[in-house]
Design an enzyme around this catalytic site. Structure first.
Site, mmCIF file in Angstrom:
data_model
loop_
_atom_site.group_PDB
_atom_site.id
_atom_site.type_symbol
_atom_site.label_atom_id
_atom_site.label_comp_id
_atom_site.label_asym_id
_atom_site.label_seq_id
_atom_site.Cartn_x
_atom_site.Cartn_y
_atom_site.Cartn_z
ATOM 1 N N TYR A 1 -29.561 -7.599 60.428
ATOM 2 C CA TYR A 1 -30.351 -6.390 60.171
ATOM 3 C C TYR A 1 -29.483 -5.185 60.455
ATOM 4 C CZ TYR A 1 -35.165 -7.114 58.808
ATOM 5 O OH TYR A 1 -36.293 -7.355 58.073
ATOM 6 N N GLU B 1 -30.503 -1.500 59.605
ATOM 7 C CA GLU B 1 -31.083 -0.207 59.238
ATOM 8 C C GLU B 1 -30.175 0.928 59.682
ATOM 9 O OE1 GLU B 1 -33.354 -2.601 60.155
ATOM 10 O OE2 GLU B 1 -35.358 -2.026 59.461
ATOM 11 N N ASP C 1 -29.925 7.521 34.687
ATOM 12 C CA ASP C 1 -30.078 6.106 35.044
ATOM 13 C C ASP C 1 -29.152 5.332 34.109
ATOM 14 O OD1 ASP C 1 -30.787 3.474 35.221
ATOM 15 O OD2 ASP C 1 -32.952 3.821 35.182
ATOM 16 N N THR D 1 -28.165 -0.106 38.323
ATOM 17 C CA THR D 1 -28.172 -1.459 38.873
ATOM 18 C C THR D 1 -26.728 -1.941 38.874
ATOM 19 O OG1 THR D 1 -28.689 -2.278 36.665
ATOM 20 C CG2 THR D 1 -30.521 -2.119 38.222
ATOM 21 N N LYS E 1 -25.751 -5.596 35.534
ATOM 22 C CA LYS E 1 -25.764 -5.676 34.055
ATOM 23 C C LYS E 1 -24.313 -5.627 33.562
ATOM 24 C CE LYS E 1 -30.454 -3.880 33.677
ATOM 25 N NZ LYS E 1 -30.889 -3.061 34.817
ATOM 26 N N ARG F 1 -27.293 -8.856 41.893
ATOM 27 C CA ARG F 1 -28.544 -8.153 41.579
ATOM 28 C C ARG F 1 -28.790 -7.082 42.652
ATOM 29 N NH1 ARG F 1 -32.144 -9.352 37.728
ATOM 30 N NH2 ARG F 1 -30.435 -10.622 36.964
HETATM 31 N N1 DSN Z 1 -35.289 -5.330 33.011
HETATM 32 C C1 DSN Z 1 -34.163 -4.498 32.644
HETATM 33 C C2 DSN Z 1 -33.815 -4.644 31.226
HETATM 34 O O1 DSN Z 1 -33.948 -5.738 30.710
HETATM 35 O O2 DSN Z 1 -33.373 -3.693 30.603
HETATM 36 C C3 DSN Z 1 -34.367 -3.080 33.000
HETATM 37 O O3 DSN Z 1 -34.912 -2.993 34.235
#
Ligand code: DSN
Length: 415
Positions: free
Chosen positions: A54, A56, A200, A226, A229, A235
């Protein structure tokens, strides 16, 4: 890779499921635009004892003891992300994309404040103001759209809406938009109306980090992404901002939105950023885009309507009604052929989100596998054959065999 011998003894039931998914990933083609395959190193970093801790707080300022080593791992992740994106400040703790976006809104807005975001069915994300999402429920979003003729964002229209609505924040960066985003124009409009700029870049972060697409990081107020991707990490998510907003972003993430960060994931983020800083990653990003362009051209040749007429990035949205089929039906047929895709709305979709008109295709995962333009052409041919011969089980079986054979020639790095 892992030998799973403990899991095998202790919980064969769960291991059997994991192995089935390993086989599925090995033998099927992944064309979901938001998915990718992590490296063995990223996978190893996730499976470590760092999950036991942990922590924080932030490096040097924690609310639990024993965090000296966690400080080292979080600091290296921050420094690498700063270098990768040329960012002034980075918070590497967000657990995923929506929590990161929630923290951004929390840092800059009060409930009820006015925000501009792209409509979900035009390529935006749920967290960009959809009425069923926390963003649309807590904040007063006005949604802009793509132009119905071009399928692209018309910046003059965005400006008109901004001048009329006087938002406190403008959100750009999308989940199903295949064109370059005019970041500077968004910034100019925001400056004109006194709004914060929020990008974003979850979908294109890897392409931006590699220098293959333009970056909003140097001049937008705040940028989220994120990490799993096109960036090809674990993730999770990060938030980048100008130094002047560093404290408010950090406070919004912790203690505002989250408790303890996931330190094993932070370690894996650091590993992924290290990989993305290597010259090979630039080659990867180039190939992702080249593959997507080839795929879009092939679909157009086969008579499909590709929204906006092509792509500048890793994805495209294809109107399946141009072949007399819905997005959901196409998703099911392609699943049957061993090809994973995600159904998608098209701009002003007459059909509901559960059964929309389009399919979104993306090339990040298959490019990690090593596919190049020649294989993309075969894949597009099989996809078209599957759609056109959807009532012929033998044909679908044949395509599945061809897909599987190609998959076995282009292995996933972590399996
Ligand atoms: N779920 C993602 C996507 O497939 O674009 C976005 O959050």
């Amino acid at each position: 890779m892992f030998d799973y011998k403990n899991l095998h003894v202790q919980d064969p039931e769960v291991l059997t499921i994991i192995k089935k998914e390993m086989k599925r990933q090995s033998e099927e083609m992944e064309l979901i635009a938001s998915e990718n395959y992590v490296s063995k190193a990223v996978l190893e970093a996730m499976g470590t004892v760092l999950t036991n801790k942990y922590s924080e707080g932030y490096p040097g300022h924690r609310y639990y003891g024993g965090n000296q080593i966690i400080d080292e791992v979080e600091t290296i992740a921050i420094e690498r992300a700063k270098k990768l994106f040329k960012a002034e400040h980075v918070n590497v703790q967000p657990l995923s994309g929506s929590p990161a976006n929630a923290a951004v809104y929390f840092a800059f807005l009060k409930p009820g404040d006015k925000v501009l975001g792209l409509r979900l069915d035009h390529g935006g994300h749920l967290s960009h103001g959809h009425p069923v999402n926390f963003s649309g429920l807590l904040y007063n979003f006005t949604q802009y759209e793509v132009d119905m003729q071009t399928g692209m964002i018309d910046m003059e229209k965005v400006r008109e809406i901004a001048l009329r609505e006087k938002p406190k924040m403008i959100v750009a960066g999308y989940s199903a938009y295949s064109r370059e985003i005019e970041w500077q124009k968004f910034k100019d409009i925001a400056d004109e109306v006194g709004a914060f700029t929020f990008a974003d870049i979850a979908h294109t972060a890897g392409l931006i980090a590699a220098g293959e697409m333009a970056s909003p990081v140097p001049f937008f107020d705040v940028v989220s992404t994120t990490t799993h991707k096109t960036l090809r990490g674990p993730r999770g998510a990060i938030i980048m901002c100008q130094e002047q907003f560093a404290k408010q972003i950090d406070r919004a993430v912790f203690p505002g939105m989250q408790g303890g960060p996931h330190d094993h994931i932070t370690a894996a983020k650091a590993v992924a950023f290290g990989e993305a800083l290597q010259p090979e990653f630039k080659q990867y990003a180039k190939q992702v885009i080249a593959n997507a362009k080839t795929m879009a051209e092939e679909f157009i040749k086969f008579g499909y309507r590709v929204i906006s007429g092509g792509t500048d990035n890793h994805l495209m949205v294809v109107d399946m009604t141009s072949k007399g089929i819905s997005g959901k039906e196409a998703e099911n047929i392609l699943d049957r052929c061993g090809i994973s895709v995600s159904r998608s709305t098209i701009p002003n979709d007459p059909n509901p989100p559960m059964n929309p008109s389009g399919v979104r295709f993306g090339t990040p995962a298959i490019t990690t596998r090593g596919l190049k333009q020649e294989e993309i052409k075969s894949l597009a041919t099989w996809i078209n054959a599957g759609i056109e011969h959807r009532d012929e089980p033998e044909m679908l079986d044949k395509i599945k065999d061809q897909v599987r054979e190609m998959c076995l020639n282009f292995l996933i790095p972590s399996i």
